[in-house]
Design a protein around this motif. Structure first.
Motif, PDB file in Angstrom:
ATOM      1  N   ARG A   1      -9.047  10.228  -1.910  1.00 33.79           N
ATOM      2  CA  ARG A   1      -8.977   8.809  -2.275  1.00 33.79           C
ATOM      3  C   ARG A   1      -8.977   7.985  -0.997  1.00 33.79           C
ATOM      4  NH1 ARG A   1      -4.893   4.954  -3.688  1.00 33.79           N
ATOM      5  NH2 ARG A   1      -3.181   6.413  -3.299  1.00 33.79           N
TER       6      ARG A   1
ATOM      7  N   VAL B   1      -4.425  -7.221  -5.102  1.00 27.94           N
ATOM      8  CA  VAL B   1      -4.742  -5.787  -5.153  1.00 27.94           C
ATOM      9  C   VAL B   1      -5.954  -5.659  -6.073  1.00 27.94           C
ATOM     10  CG1 VAL B   1      -3.986  -3.484  -5.829  1.00 27.94           C
ATOM     11  CG2 VAL B   1      -2.358  -5.080  -4.771  1.00 27.94           C
ATOM     12  N   VAL B   2      -7.007  -5.035  -5.558  1.00 28.35           N
ATOM     13  CA  VAL B   2      -8.285  -4.970  -6.266  1.00 28.35           C
ATOM     14  C   VAL B   2      -8.758  -3.523  -6.320  1.00 28.35           C
ATOM     15  CG1 VAL B   2     -10.693  -5.733  -6.253  1.00 28.35           C
ATOM     16  CG2 VAL B   2      -8.882  -7.299  -5.502  1.00 28.35           C
ATOM     17  N   ASP B   3      -9.100  -3.057  -7.501  1.00 27.17           N
ATOM     18  CA  ASP B   3      -9.716  -1.745  -7.655  1.00 27.17           C
ATOM     19  C   ASP B   3     -11.225  -1.889  -7.671  1.00 27.17           C
ATOM     20  OD1 ASP B   3      -7.390  -0.273  -7.731  1.00 27.17           O
ATOM     21  OD2 ASP B   3      -7.260  -0.241  -9.921  1.00 27.17           O
TER      22      ASP B   3
ATOM     23  N   SER C   1     -14.493  -0.134  -9.478  1.00 26.26           N
ATOM     24  CA  SER C   1     -14.889   0.776 -10.548  1.00 26.26           C
ATOM     25  C   SER C   1     -16.252   0.359 -11.085  1.00 26.26           C
ATOM     26  CB  SER C   1     -13.849   0.745 -11.678  1.00 26.26           C
ATOM     27  OG  SER C   1     -14.210   1.608 -12.737  1.00 26.26           O
TER      28      SER C   1
ATOM     29  N   ARG D   1      -6.257  -6.368 -10.139  1.00 26.05           N
ATOM     30  CA  ARG D   1      -5.054  -5.754 -10.701  1.00 26.05           C
ATOM     31  C   ARG D   1      -3.800  -6.583 -10.464  1.00 26.05           C
ATOM     32  NH1 ARG D   1      -7.500  -2.737 -14.292  1.00 26.05           N
ATOM     33  NH2 ARG D   1      -8.636  -0.948 -13.423  1.00 26.05           N
TER      34      ARG D   1
ATOM     35  N   THR E   1     -11.824   2.989  -3.305  1.00 26.16           N
ATOM     36  CA  THR E   1     -11.426   2.824  -4.702  1.00 26.16           C
ATOM     37  C   THR E   1     -10.365   1.743  -4.903  1.00 26.16           C
ATOM     38  OG1 THR E   1      -9.809   4.618  -4.480  1.00 26.16           O
ATOM     39  CG2 THR E   1     -12.000   5.190  -5.330  1.00 26.16           C
ATOM     40  N   ARG E   2      -9.625   1.386  -3.847  1.00 25.09           N
ATOM     41  CA  ARG E   2      -8.608   0.329  -3.990  1.00 25.09           C
ATOM     42  C   ARG E   2      -8.492  -0.445  -2.687  1.00 25.09           C
ATOM     43  NH1 ARG E   2      -2.830   0.001  -7.115  1.00 25.09           N
ATOM     44  NH2 ARG E   2      -4.336  -0.284  -8.788  1.00 25.09           N
TER      45      ARG E   2
ATOM     46  N   ALA F   1      -8.324   4.084   0.456  1.00 24.12           N
ATOM     47  CA  ALA F   1      -7.817   2.733   0.212  1.00 24.12           C
ATOM     48  C   ALA F   1      -7.989   1.907   1.485  1.00 24.12           C
ATOM     49  CB  ALA F   1      -6.351   2.775  -0.197  1.00 24.12           C
TER      50      ALA F   1
ATOM     51  N   TYR G   1      -6.024  -3.395  -0.749  1.00 22.32           N
ATOM     52  CA  TYR G   1      -4.790  -4.184  -0.680  1.00 22.32           C
ATOM     53  C   TYR G   1      -5.036  -5.315   0.303  1.00 22.32           C
ATOM     54  CZ  TYR G   1      -2.869   0.186  -2.561  1.00 22.32           C
ATOM     55  OH  TYR G   1      -2.627   1.316  -3.310  1.00 22.32           O
TER      56      TYR G   1
ATOM     57  N   ASP H   1       2.140   3.084  -3.272  1.00 27.45           N
ATOM     58  CA  ASP H   1       1.244   3.889  -4.091  1.00 27.45           C
ATOM     59  C   ASP H   1       1.018   5.293  -3.525  1.00 27.45           C
ATOM     60  OD1 ASP H   1       0.946   1.856  -5.905  1.00 27.45           O
ATOM     61  OD2 ASP H   1      -0.978   1.153  -5.137  1.00 27.45           O
TER      62      ASP H   1
ATOM     63  N   ALA I   1       0.828  -1.202   0.000  1.00 28.09           N
ATOM     64  CA  ALA I   1       0.000   0.000   0.000  1.00 28.09           C
ATOM     65  C   ALA I   1       0.868   1.260   0.000  1.00 28.09           C
ATOM     66  CB  ALA I   1      -0.931  -0.003   1.203  1.00 28.09           C
TER      67      ALA I   1
END
Length: 225
Positions: free
Chosen positions: A142, A181-183, A185, A192, A173-174, A144, A176, A19, A16
């Motif tokens: 954002r 790792v998954v977004d 949307s 991902r 949105t994301r 996470a 971990y 990013d 994490a």
């Protein structure tokens, strides 16, 4: 699932941290998310915010050298970096609610494919209140989440719809996790990265909603920590 094929909490936090953008203002949730600060890339300047009223704090002090007037929201001792600032609790929440934070990293009991987050509980052993999380999930630019992929009883934490009390709606949105790792949307989980040793089918079996592949899925590679 065997523990030897999943990431440790430190490895999730490391991933994490990679990013976090240079110059970002970041709030880390109490507990596990606080670990993300340890792995900030050396070539990036990140300004950490804590909702009890400090901006720009540094690493934890060595054991025995704590100044207990200097703590974060989780009541853990902190140090100060040049340029650090103190301010009233209300001013700190004005920063959160005013959209001045680039990123909030939180833990989770459940995350829905719509981005809904459940990360608090009044149950035994849990933090007895939601704290500042409701403000953070809607004030930060954002959001996470860092979490194990499944709960201790083996149930999925990534779900179609949260069944626990919500912290926020459509805010994450994301994610971990210990496996991927998954977004998030358009109401879907977008895969991902995943551990190379884990098949897509096995990962899907531990996920409570469909995982969508949109482009390449990279190997989730982290150092030994």
């Amino acid at each position: 699932m065997m523990d030897d094929i999943k990431l440790s909490s430190a490895q999730i936090a490391w991933r994490a941290a990679q990013d976090m953008e240079d110059g970002a203002y970041v709030n880390l949730g109490i507990g596990f998310p606080e670990m993300v600060a340890r792995f900030k890339p050396e070539d990036r300047e990140v300004v950490f915010h804590t909702e009890n009223g400090v901006l720009g704090f540094g690493k934890a002090p060595p054991e025995g050298e704590e100044d207990w007037d200097l703590i974060n929201a989780g009541k853990k001792a902190i140090t100060l970096k040049p340029g650090s600032a103190f301010f009233h609790h209300a001013d700190s929440f004005a920063m959160v609610r005013g959209g001045h934070l680039d990123l909030a990293v939180l833990g989770a009991y459940q995350v829905a494919q719509t981005g809904d987050l459940a990360n608090w509980s009044t149950g035994k052993g849990g933090v007895p209140a939601v704290g500042g999380a409701m403000d953070l999930v809607h004030g930060a630019k954002r959001v996470a989440v860092v979490t194990d992929h499944v709960a201790k009883n083996g149930s999925p934490k990534l779900v179609d719809k949260c069944t626990m009390p919500l912290t926020g709606v459509g805010c994450v949105t994301r994610i971990y996790t210990s496996l991927a790792v998954v977004d998030i949307s358009d109401g879907h989980f977008i895969l991902r990265e995943k551990l190379a040793s884990l098949s897509f089918d096995d990962l899907q079996a531990m996920t409570g909603a469909p995982l969508i592949i949109d482009g390449d899925v990279s190997d989730l590679a982290v150092p030994v920590l």
